[in-house]
Enzyme design. Structure first.
Site, PDB file in Angstrom:
ATOM      1  N   ARG A  87       0.839  -1.202   0.000  1.00 50.81           N
ATOM      2  CA  ARG A  87       0.000   0.000   0.000  1.00 50.81           C
ATOM      3  C   ARG A  87       0.879   1.259   0.000  1.00 50.81           C
ATOM      4  O   ARG A  87       0.559   2.265  -0.624  1.00 50.81           O
ATOM      5  CB  ARG A  87      -0.957   0.008   1.210  1.00 50.81           C
ATOM      6  CG  ARG A  87      -1.727   1.307   1.331  1.00 50.81           C
ATOM      7  CD  ARG A  87      -2.965   1.305   2.223  1.00 50.81           C
ATOM      8  NE  ARG A  87      -3.012   0.342   3.278  1.00 50.81           N
ATOM      9  CZ  ARG A  87      -2.346   0.413   4.437  1.00 50.81           C
ATOM     10  NH1 ARG A  87      -1.548   1.436   4.684  1.00 50.81           N
ATOM     11  NH2 ARG A  87      -2.457  -0.533   5.342  1.00 50.81           N
ATOM     12  N   TYR A 118     -17.834  16.311 -15.441  1.00 47.30           N
ATOM     13  CA  TYR A 118     -18.125  14.889 -15.434  1.00 47.30           C
ATOM     14  C   TYR A 118     -19.208  14.629 -14.370  1.00 47.30           C
ATOM     15  O   TYR A 118     -19.102  15.129 -13.247  1.00 47.30           O
ATOM     16  CB  TYR A 118     -16.849  14.115 -15.110  1.00 47.30           C
ATOM     17  CG  TYR A 118     -17.084  12.642 -14.904  1.00 47.30           C
ATOM     18  CD1 TYR A 118     -17.496  11.841 -15.961  1.00 47.30           C
ATOM     19  CD2 TYR A 118     -16.922  12.057 -13.658  1.00 47.30           C
ATOM     20  CE1 TYR A 118     -17.732  10.496 -15.772  1.00 47.30           C
ATOM     21  CE2 TYR A 118     -17.149  10.705 -13.464  1.00 47.30           C
ATOM     22  CZ  TYR A 118     -17.564   9.931 -14.521  1.00 47.30           C
ATOM     23  OH  TYR A 118     -17.799   8.598 -14.337  1.00 47.30           O
ATOM     24  N   ASP A 165      -8.703  18.643 -14.128  1.00 47.77           N
ATOM     25  CA  ASP A 165      -8.988  17.276 -14.578  1.00 47.77           C
ATOM     26  C   ASP A 165      -8.617  17.233 -16.063  1.00 47.77           C
ATOM     27  O   ASP A 165      -9.309  17.799 -16.910  1.00 47.77           O
ATOM     28  CB  ASP A 165     -10.475  16.961 -14.346  1.00 47.77           C
ATOM     29  CG  ASP A 165     -10.846  15.532 -14.769  1.00 47.77           C
ATOM     30  OD1 ASP A 165     -10.147  14.957 -15.619  1.00 47.77           O
ATOM     31  OD2 ASP A 165     -11.855  15.017 -14.259  1.00 47.77           O
ATOM     32  N   LYS A 185      -9.522   6.185 -19.042  1.00 46.62           N
ATOM     33  CA  LYS A 185      -9.854   6.691 -20.364  1.00 46.62           C
ATOM     34  C   LYS A 185      -8.607   6.632 -21.267  1.00 46.62           C
ATOM     35  O   LYS A 185      -8.123   5.554 -21.521  1.00 46.62           O
ATOM     36  CB  LYS A 185     -10.437   8.103 -20.236  1.00 46.62           C
ATOM     37  CG  LYS A 185     -11.478   8.241 -19.087  1.00 46.62           C
ATOM     38  CD  LYS A 185     -12.736   7.434 -19.307  1.00 46.62           C
ATOM     39  CE  LYS A 185     -13.638   7.349 -18.065  1.00 46.62           C
ATOM     40  NZ  LYS A 185     -14.009   8.597 -17.446  1.00 46.62           N
TER      41      LYS A 185
HETATM   42  C1  LIG Z   1     -14.517   9.017 -16.168  1.00 48.98           C
HETATM   43  C2  LIG Z   1     -14.134  10.332 -15.638  1.00 48.98           C
HETATM   44  C3  LIG Z   1     -13.874  10.518 -14.266  1.00 48.98           C
HETATM   45  C4  LIG Z   1     -14.050   9.403 -13.256  1.00 48.98           C
HETATM   46  O1  LIG Z   1     -13.109   8.389 -13.464  1.00 48.98           O
HETATM   47  P1  LIG Z   1     -13.350   6.833 -13.124  1.00 48.98           P
HETATM   48  O2  LIG Z   1     -12.073   6.214 -13.566  1.00 48.98           O
HETATM   49  O3  LIG Z   1     -14.550   6.384 -13.887  1.00 48.98           O
HETATM   50  O4  LIG Z   1     -13.568   6.727 -11.648  1.00 48.98           O
HETATM   51  C5  LIG Z   1     -13.463  11.773 -13.859  1.00 48.98           C
HETATM   52  N1  LIG Z   1     -13.337  12.803 -14.726  1.00 48.98           N
HETATM   53  C6  LIG Z   1     -13.589  12.654 -16.039  1.00 48.98           C
HETATM   54  C7  LIG Z   1     -13.422  13.823 -16.957  1.00 48.98           C
HETATM   55  C8  LIG Z   1     -13.994  11.423 -16.544  1.00 48.98           C
HETATM   56  O5  LIG Z   1     -14.253  11.296 -17.845  1.00 48.98           O
END
Ligand SMILES: *Cc1c(COP(=O)(O)O)cnc(C)c1O
Length: 371
Positions: free
Chosen positions: A55, A107, A177, A202
């Site tokens: 961890r 998101y 983000d 993604k």
């Molecule tokens: C999918 C997404 C998230 C969340 O991520 P997860 O891996 O699904 O927990 C946060 N911000 C954006 C812009 C996203 O597309």
């Protein structure tokens, strides 16, 4: 984990392809080994190999954390079990009562988390639409600014540089983000942000087979504080998933090139399509949204697509089409959604790496079936 000094700067493509190589002098292994061991032998009392418990630190995870720190040009990179746990980690630093100013078009999962924090009396959120609104909303009471650029799903951009100046003026932390653009298109830390985070599920992972998050900080101090929090709360990325992320990153540059080329081709096609009211594409990256003239034809349109998959998520090699109203953004109340343009005639596309001719042919036959 803290970024290691890069020996001899190379181009990003070279760096990506070589992640984990030349790091295993004992075996010469080119591919990063997956260290499943949860615990590590201590040579003697008071000594450690540098690894104690997984961890806290894991050799496989460390490779991908260092690589992400280099890619985003930050001091410290951390990987987590999902994009949402990355966001939660970042928010764990703020004291109760903090004020956060955020992009309105976010998101859906981030919006849901922020609502939950607000409901529990943790933080106060102010949502804004554009640069001018950020200027008005941010004050000396603001603890942090949270932005997505481009926004999701309306694809509007703000200037990170301008928001960073504003953040600095009010001693607020700027969090970006960067899931949609990746460090290949935009490096928020270079533009003045303090923290950049990703849903590595993604583009960074890129194959729709991995759930992961990433946080990269500009300063070492902040990175160490977050690493302490991550070790304390535990939502780290597993060794196997760290390896999948390394594997995905090696082809990030090739994939992004094709995603972008396909998005440009699909945008040009949709812009000239009589069934389409409006196309939203910022000119970069692989994501675009569009509005249909007749929202009631959405169900039939989606049913006729055969190469595009009707599914949530984005950034993988397969092209996906999403209906934000009932999928990614369903947790945002209808009135709120519609007030800023996320209307029920909107579809979002994540262009994959297929041949653009096939993508356009698929859209064409689905539109023709509506006649
Ligand atoms: C999918 C997404 C998230 C969340 O991520 P997860 O891996 O699904 O927990 C946060 N911000 C954006 C812009 C996203 O597309």
């Amino acid at each position: 984990m803290e970024k290691e000094e890069q020996s001899g700067k190379v181009q990003t493509d070279t760096f990506l392809a070589q992640i984990g190589n030349h790091q295993n002098p004992v075996t010469g292994s080119i591919n990063t080994p997956i260290y499943f061991s949860t615990t590590y032998e201590h040579p003697t009392l008071g000594e450690s190999t540098g690894y104690d418990y997984t961890r806290t630190k894991n050799p496989t995870r460390e490779v991908v954390e260092n690589a992400l720190a280099v890619l985003e040009n930050g001091a410290v990179g951390l990987v987590t079990s999902s994009g949402m746990s990355a966001i939660q980690l970042v928010f764990s630093q703020f004291p109760v009562g903090s004020q956060i100013v955020a992009s309105r078009d976010l998101y859906g999962g981030s919006y849901r988390y922020f609502k939950e924090l607000e409901k529990r009396g943790m933080y106060q959120f102010i949502y804004v639409d554009d640069e001018t609104a950020f200027e008005t909303a941010v004050s000396d009471f603001t603890t942090a600014i949270f932005i997505e650029t481009p926004t999701n799903p309306l694809m509007s951009e703000v200037s990170i540089e301008k928001i960073a100046v504003l953040a600095k003026r009010h001693e607020a932390q700027l969090i970006v983000d960067n899931t949609f653009y990746t460090p290949l298109i935009q490096r928020p830390l270079d533009l003045g942000a303090d923290i950049v985070l990703h849903s590595a599920t993604k583009y960074l992972g890129g194959h729709n087979d991995l759930l992961a998050g990433a946080v990269i900080t500009r300063s070492k101090e902040l990175g160490e504080r977050l690493a302490f929090q991550l070790n304390t709360t535990g939502a780290v990325l597993s060794p196997f998933d760290s390896w999948l992320l390394i594997r995905g990153l090696k082809t990030l540059s090739l994939r992004m090139e094709r995603h972008e080329k396909n998005a440009q081709a699909v945008t040009a096609y949709l812009a000239s399509c009589p069934y389409v009211k409006e196309v939203m594409y910022p000119g970069r990256g692989g994501m675009l949204s569009f509005k249909l003239k007749d929202a009631s034809s959405i169900k039939a349109f989606l049913r006729h697509l055969s190469i595009f998959t009707f599914a949530e998520s984005l950034g993988g090699v397969e092209s996906l089409i999403t209906y934000p109203t009932t999928q990614t953004h369903a947790d945002i109340p209808k009135e709120v959604r519609e007030s800023y343009g996320l209307t029920s005639d909107l579809l979002r596309i994540s262009t994959g790496i297929e041949a653009s001719e096939d993508l356009i042919a698929d859209l064409t036959q689905a539109f023709e079936a509506l006649k």
